[in-house]
Scaffold this motif. Structure first.
Motif, PDB file in Angstrom:
ATOM      1  N   MET A 174      -2.551  31.744 -39.963  1.00 23.49           N
ATOM      2  CA  MET A 174      -2.540  32.398 -38.525  1.00 23.49           C
ATOM      3  C   MET A 174      -3.765  32.628 -37.371  1.00 23.49           C
ATOM      4  O   MET A 174      -4.712  33.214 -38.707  1.00 23.49           O
ATOM      5  CB  MET A 174      -1.884  33.977 -38.965  1.00 23.49           C
TER       6      MET A 174
ATOM      7  N   ALA B 175      -4.880  37.490 -30.133  1.00 22.86           N
ATOM      8  CA  ALA B 175      -3.449  37.115 -30.622  1.00 22.86           C
ATOM      9  C   ALA B 175      -3.829  36.834 -32.117  1.00 22.86           C
ATOM     10  O   ALA B 175      -4.913  36.091 -31.738  1.00 22.86           O
ATOM     11  CB  ALA B 175      -2.735  36.153 -29.929  1.00 22.86           C
ATOM     12  N   LEU B 176      -2.755  36.252 -32.609  1.00 21.19           N
ATOM     13  CA  LEU B 176      -2.392  35.791 -34.320  1.00 21.19           C
ATOM     14  C   LEU B 176      -1.341  34.430 -33.831  1.00 21.19           C
ATOM     15  O   LEU B 176      -0.081  35.021 -32.981  1.00 21.19           O
ATOM     16  CB  LEU B 176      -2.470  36.502 -35.765  1.00 21.19           C
ATOM     17  N   THR B 177      -1.489  33.205 -33.396  1.00 19.18           N
ATOM     18  CA  THR B 177      -0.970  32.273 -33.636  1.00 19.18           C
ATOM     19  C   THR B 177      -0.786  31.087 -34.772  1.00 19.18           C
ATOM     20  O   THR B 177      -1.823  31.025 -35.282  1.00 19.18           O
ATOM     21  CB  THR B 177      -1.444  31.963 -32.075  1.00 19.18           C
ATOM     22  N   SER B 178       0.728  30.745 -34.528  1.00 23.81           N
ATOM     23  CA  SER B 178       0.319  29.722 -35.452  1.00 23.81           C
ATOM     24  C   SER B 178       0.100  28.376 -35.668  1.00 23.81           C
ATOM     25  O   SER B 178      -0.256  27.715 -36.628  1.00 23.81           O
ATOM     26  CB  SER B 178       1.907  29.620 -35.595  1.00 23.81           C
TER      27      SER B 178
ATOM     28  N   LYS C 181      -3.296  40.312 -32.654  1.00 23.04           N
ATOM     29  CA  LYS C 181      -2.235  40.285 -33.607  1.00 23.04           C
ATOM     30  C   LYS C 181      -1.068  39.430 -33.058  1.00 23.04           C
ATOM     31  O   LYS C 181      -0.853  38.830 -32.398  1.00 23.04           O
ATOM     32  CB  LYS C 181      -1.822  41.755 -32.528  1.00 23.04           C
ATOM     33  N   SER C 182       0.180  39.030 -34.113  1.00 23.78           N
ATOM     34  CA  SER C 182       0.994  38.627 -33.515  1.00 23.78           C
ATOM     35  C   SER C 182       2.303  38.668 -32.762  1.00 23.78           C
ATOM     36  O   SER C 182       1.915  40.761 -32.858  1.00 23.78           O
ATOM     37  CB  SER C 182       2.080  37.854 -34.724  1.00 23.78           C
TER      38      SER C 182
ATOM     39  N   PHE D  53       7.080  39.558 -35.616  1.00 20.17           N
ATOM     40  CA  PHE D  53       8.334  38.518 -36.695  1.00 20.17           C
ATOM     41  C   PHE D  53       9.979  38.833 -35.644  1.00 20.17           C
ATOM     42  O   PHE D  53      10.562  39.531 -35.054  1.00 20.17           O
ATOM     43  CB  PHE D  53       7.985  39.164 -37.073  1.00 20.17           C
TER      44      PHE D  53
ATOM     45  N   SER E 281       5.354  43.820 -35.857  1.00 12.29           N
ATOM     46  CA  SER E 281       3.919  42.312 -35.642  1.00 12.29           C
ATOM     47  C   SER E 281       2.800  42.835 -36.544  1.00 12.29           C
ATOM     48  O   SER E 281       3.019  43.846 -37.164  1.00 12.29           O
ATOM     49  CB  SER E 281       3.080  42.548 -34.454  1.00 12.29           C
TER      50      SER E 281
ATOM     51  N   TYR F  51      -9.400  32.101 -38.671  1.00 11.03           N
ATOM     52  CA  TYR F  51      -7.783  31.871 -38.974  1.00 11.03           C
ATOM     53  C   TYR F  51      -7.761  32.914 -40.572  1.00 11.03           C
ATOM     54  O   TYR F  51      -8.436  33.915 -41.172  1.00 11.03           O
ATOM     55  CB  TYR F  51      -6.636  30.652 -39.946  1.00 11.03           C
TER      56      TYR F  51
END
Length: 596
Positions: free
Chosen positions: A380, A388-391, A412-413, A416, A523, A583
């Motif tokens: 992430m 943010a946390l991204t893919s 922060k993601s 989910f 999240s 990451y």
């Protein structure tokens, strides 16, 4: 003093405990001569019927004559309230901190031996915790127990924390008579898992010794407590002046302060795990952030034992060992290896997990290995534009700075979309620079509810801990490629690599293993900061802990000598580069049979 107590009938009068009868004999203050001639003292609980029985032995500094209920009152209260089964089936008359209750083992055909370590309780000598001398004493005690007329020559080691950690060191030396070890929440790497997390000094060691060890040093005599069972002085019959007592103990705290690198001092107190050959049950706690968890898992992975098992649970550090679940697990293990019972233990899968839910409950699951083979190692990426946390990594160049004295940066993601299990070790990668010659990074893995409030978990000691934590001093960034894995970088801590002001360096940071099923709509987040995590609510306290606990338990890093403000109070900058994205690597565990 050496006297014998015969307990013919135990009628249970303790709250919540069932009535029953136990038959056993207690030999108090049995002398055990060490290889240098000093005599330590042990209490031996054994069946009244003559015979040869397997032995469960513990060796440690907490005072064998001091009752659990008296010395650790809040811990006892929490345990019995949350786990009433821990008090049932016993009068609890012989309960002692972090060792087996003989009322639950002697009737099952075991001898229980409690040895006061050198310089503690009723054993004389120089008090030198975690020392090579203590390891030799434990070996001498094991070999003594294996030769006694009531022994079947098979000795098992059992206990929590201190009584677990020293098992690794003794077992690696292969003492005669040692047949199995149950290491319940016990670290083994003196540097990485206790003294210095990521190279940063942990003040727990100083406060723990003051609160829990010096209070029962041998020679306190009349200044110490009396046994509620025997009426004898817990710290020995002689009352020695305080100034003399100080000369009879080794203060290792200055050593920990002054020895920043992993040198011969730490290595002498860290076992070669590959030398361990006896059957092993290693029981870890998801909440053991700062002590034990990493050691139990690394010990399981690296021990040379052909027969070894890993169990991971949650809840209070001391409680699981005494629950019906914990006792039954230990009994099956020891019955198989100390009694030779064919009870199917040897066919059990090597890993038993209590997978944590968001509400603090657990679901039991067996696995064939650790880390779990079907884990989807998921990166992430840190997005500085949206925090943010991204893919997917971003093709941008940017930087964000934070003050090491403030709360740091949180990424922060998105919520989910489905329930998602995170179970295993994690790691993070960054490019950083500092306004000074060094920087301490504190990483906090967190969970947030749909409304934005943080979800905290019952830790081993602190009831309000984040999901996971990791630490690294930037000057300790050197890793050992052969010992490292993508999910667990291994830092050598054998040389310092100072930073030049503004110099960009790459860091890989280990985050200790954890577990939770994150519900849909919740999240996860990663906080990067320059000081210990702090829970936003009120602190918690335990009677055996010196300071209030604010989210990290007692495992904090606030020694001003180790962390001078002119070095570790500066600004740290995270650099976001397309060629080297930042990451966090998470262990996403799908359900068995689940497809991509």
């Amino acid at each position: 003093m050496h006297r014998l107590e015969q307990t013919h009938s135990i009628d249970d009068a303790s709250p919540g405990a069932s009535h029953g009868t136990s038959l056993f004999t207690v030999d108090w203050d049995v002398p055990i001569e060490m290889n240098d001639g000093i005599v330590l003292r042990a209490d031996v609980f054994r069946p009244m019927a003559p015979g040869h029985y397997p032995v469960l032995l513990s060796y440690g500094p907490y005072g064998k004559g001091l009752s659990f209920q008296e010395a650790y009152a809040t811990a006892w209260k929490i345990m019995v309230e949350q786990h009433p089964d821990t008090a049932r089936g016993s009068t609890n008359r012989y309960q002692n901190w972090e060792v087996v209750d003989p009322e639950k083992w002697v009737p099952h055909g075991y001898v229980c031996v409690r040895v006061d370590s050198r310089g503690a309780g009723r054993s004389p000598g120089i008090l030198d915790i975690h020392s090579e001398r203590e390891t030799q004493d434990l070996i001498d005690s094991i070999e003594w127990a294996s030769r006694q007329p009531w022994s079947n020559s098979r000795v098992g080691l059992s206990g929590v924390s201190y009584y677990a950690s020293n098992q690794w060191r003794a077992a690696a030396r292969k003492p005669k008579g040692l047949a199995a070890i149950c290491v319940w929440e016990g670290y083994n790497d003196r540097y990485r898992e206790s003294a210095r997390h990521g190279g940063i000094l942990c003040t727990f060691n100083k406060n723990w010794q003051e609160m829990q060890v010096l209070s029962v040093q041998h020679g306190r005599g009349e200044r110490g407590p009396r046994s509620a069972v025997t009426g004898e002085l817990v710290c020995g019959p002689e009352t020695i002046p305080e100034e003399t007592l100080a000369s009879l103990r080794v203060n290792r705290w200055p050593e920990l302060v002054n020895r920043e690198l992993d040198d011969a001092f730490y290595k002498a107190r860290t076992p070669v795990l590959e030398d361990i050959e006896v059957p092993l049950l290693s029981a870890a706690n998801w909440g053991g952030q700062g002590l034990h968890t990493r050691g139990n898992i690394e010990g399981f992975l690296r021990a040379g034992s052909r027969q070894k098992w890993l169990e991971i649970h949650g809840g209070a550090h001391w409680a699981g060992y005494y629950t019906d679940y914990g006792v039954a697990l230990q009994r099956r293990f020891f019955d198989h290896f100390l009694k030779g019972e064919d009870n199917g233990w040897d066919e059990a899968p090597p890993v038993l997990l209590q997978v944590r839910r968001i509400d603090g409950t657990f679901v039991e699951r067996q696995e064939a290995e650790w880390p779990i083979a079907r884990t989807r190692w998921t990166r992430m990426y840190l997005d500085p534009s949206h925090m943010a946390l991204t893919s997917s990594p971003l093709a941008i160049t940017a930087s964000l700075a934070y003050s090491s004295l403030q709360d740091g940066l949180t990424f922060k993601s998105a919520p989910f979309l489905q329930d998602t299990e995170i179970t295993g070790p994690s790691a993070a990668h960054f490019v950083v620079s500092s306004s000074t010659i060094d920087a301490d990074l504190f990483l906090v893995l967190r969970v947030f509810a749909p409304g934005g409030e943080e979800v905290v978990f019952r830790g081993a000691l602190d009831p309000h801990t984040p999901l996971g934590q990791g630490w690294l001093r930037a000057s300790h960034r050197k890793t050992d490629a052969e010992k490292s894995a993508p999910w667990r970088p291994y830092h050598t801590h054998d040389e310092k690599l100072p930073l030049a002001a503004g110099e960009q360096v790459s860091l890989d940071v280990e985050i200790w293993p954890t577990s939770v099923v994150v519900p849909a709509g919740y999240s996860v987040a990663l906080t990067v900061r320059g000081k210990d995590y702090e829970y936003a609510g009120p602190p918690a306290e335990l009677s055996n802990m010196k300071n209030p606990m604010r989210g990290c338990g007692p495992f904090v890093h606030d020694d001003p000598t180790d962390r001078p403000a002119d070095v570790f109070g500066g600004n740290v900058t995270l650099h976001f580069l397309p060629s080297e994205p930042s990451y966090v690597l998470l262990p996403i565990v799908p359900e068995i049979g689940d497809k991509e």
